[in-house]
Scaffold this active site. Structure first.
Site, PDB file in Angstrom:
ATOM      1  N   ASP A  68       0.824  -1.217  -0.155  1.00 43.32           N
ATOM      2  CA  ASP A  68      -0.180   0.066  -0.089  1.00 43.32           C
ATOM      3  C   ASP A  68       0.709   1.231   0.040  1.00 43.32           C
ATOM      4  O   ASP A  68       2.038   1.128   0.501  1.00 43.32           O
ATOM      5  CB  ASP A  68      -1.063  -0.136   1.111  1.00 43.32           C
ATOM      6  CG  ASP A  68      -0.390  -0.562   2.377  1.00 43.32           C
ATOM      7  OD1 ASP A  68       0.933  -0.779   2.533  1.00 43.32           O
ATOM      8  OD2 ASP A  68      -1.090  -1.079   3.460  1.00 43.32           O
ATOM      9  N   GLU A 127      -5.922   3.086   3.247  1.00 44.20           N
ATOM     10  CA  GLU A 127      -6.339   3.944   4.487  1.00 44.20           C
ATOM     11  C   GLU A 127      -7.789   4.462   4.350  1.00 44.20           C
ATOM     12  O   GLU A 127      -8.683   4.842   5.376  1.00 44.20           O
ATOM     13  CB  GLU A 127      -5.736   4.831   5.316  1.00 44.20           C
ATOM     14  CG  GLU A 127      -4.086   4.414   5.409  1.00 44.20           C
ATOM     15  CD  GLU A 127      -4.096   3.667   6.877  1.00 44.20           C
ATOM     16  OE1 GLU A 127      -5.218   3.583   7.364  1.00 44.20           O
ATOM     17  OE2 GLU A 127      -3.127   2.938   7.059  1.00 44.20           O
TER      18      GLU A 127
END
Length: 380
Positions: A68, A127
């Site tokens: 990520d 997120e």
């Protein structure tokens, strides 16, 4: 040309960007990838992310590794010389470490190719609002969809050199929760002429806290937490509007559905009882991270054999990760990597030990090589 992994991590740490805004991050990654042999890699951009295929020598399958790339809306307070240059944003979840490890493994595989194709996925918006699901469904991803996929997440509570993992459920199903109430405001001296949303909100919060204790099997696991409430504007006025923000976390998808059903019933009761209007928004929803049993067992066996690496069997956690959407469709797993920080994930003072980068590269690269040696076999 050798890459300096610590410097790369520090460069990335300085430019945290929120989900689907990772343009500087994408550009930095592309600059690094441009220095690699063009005949060995292929690159696709997907929104602010990247999908990179390292071409195998005699490919029979595709091995996938995902990282990520986004940061968090947190003001950094580490005092580091290389702290974030973006006010109000920080790599407080270790994605700068994650990206560096992915680049490190990619660099190793490019320079010493394996038989199979290896796909490195640089995914945005983990997120929020969630990049995994739309990326999974994109034509770009499907063009090079891996046959197996794995990932890691740093764990500040474990020492460097530790890998923590388990078969089956690792991370929970998660959902955001936003509820807005609208009534009738007025002067505090005439409460009978208003519908007070402060009172409605406090009653709602209390009732939400009964869901887990009175509707969920005690042997199941679930959390409904309210992290933020807002109502009113001045001390002598009845609040016309109120809002709460929270999170729902469960170990079973069915439990998540049940909790949402109960929330909606309770909110309808608040509307009727306090003569107000309510809206519910579940925001970002992440599917559980469920590790493939056989692939995880094999990973544990391999990693245990590596020098300077300690493997621990961990327990499942109520944390959330949108990597679960990938694992719902593709066999694979996620593991924790010890990062030895006094402060935890999402903390403004998180300072992972950079020595974990070498461990991460070592573990990821060795697993890719081992899986490629197995030919067409995915599960042992």
């Amino acid at each position: 040309m050798e890459w300096d992994w610590v410097q790369i991590r520090r460069d990335l740490h300085q430019i945290p960007e929120l989900g689907f805004q990772e343009w500087k991050t994408q550009a930095y990654l592309l600059d690094k990838l441009e220095t690699l042999p063009k005949n060995r890699i292929e690159i696709q951009r997907w929104k602010t992310g990247l999908i990179v295929k390292v071409n195998g020598l005699d490919p029979k399958k595709r091995i996938g590794y995902r990282t990520d790339i986004d940061g968090l809306p947190i003001e950094e307070d580490t005092g580091l010389s290389y702290r974030s240059v973006h006010p109000g944003k920080m790599h407080a979840c270790g994605h700068d470490i994650h990206m560096t490890i992915a680049l490190g493994a990619l660099y190793e595989i490019v320079n010493e190719p394996v038989a199979d194709d290896v796909v490195f996925i640089f995914q945005p918006a983990e997120e929020g609002p969630g990049g995994a699901k739309p990326m999974l469904e994109s034509s770009s991803f499907q063009k090079w969809q891996p046959d197996l996929l794995f990932a890691l997440h740093i764990a500040p509570e474990y020492p460097v050199g530790t890998v923590a993992v388990k078969e089956g459920l690792l991370f929970a199903n998660t959902s955001e929760l936003f509820i807005d109430l609208v009534g009738k405001g007025g002067h505090a001296a005439y409460p009978h002429k208003s519908n007070d949303m402060v009172i409605a909100l406090t009653q709602l919060v209390n009732q939400l806290q009964t869901i887990v204790s009175r509707n969920i099997d005690p042997l199941d696991h679930a959390v409904v937490s309210i992290g933020k409430i807002r109502a009113g504007s001045v001390q002598n006025s009845i609040a016309e509007e109120a809002r709460l923000e929270g999170t729902i976390r469960t170990f079973q998808p069915e439990t998540m559905a049940l909790i949402k059903e109960r929330i909606e019933s309770i909110v309808k009761g608040i509307e009727y009882g306090f003569r107000c209007e309510a809206t519910i928004d579940y925001g970002s929803n992440y599917y559980q991270v469920f590790n493939d049993e056989m692939l995880t067992k094999q990973f544990i066996e391999l990693t245990t054999s590596l020098e300077d690496v300690t493997v621990q069997i961990c327990t499942e956690a109520m944390t959330g990760e949108d990597f679960g959407y990938f694992l719902k469709e593709i066999p694979g797993f996620m593991f924790w990597l010890g990062a030895n920080s006094r402060y935890g994930l999402h903390h403004r003072k998180l300072t992972p030990d950079e020595a974990c980068i070498d461990t991460g590269i070592h573990v990821v690269t060795n697993y890719i090589r081992r899986k490629s040696e197995e030919g067409m076999q995915i599960r042992p």
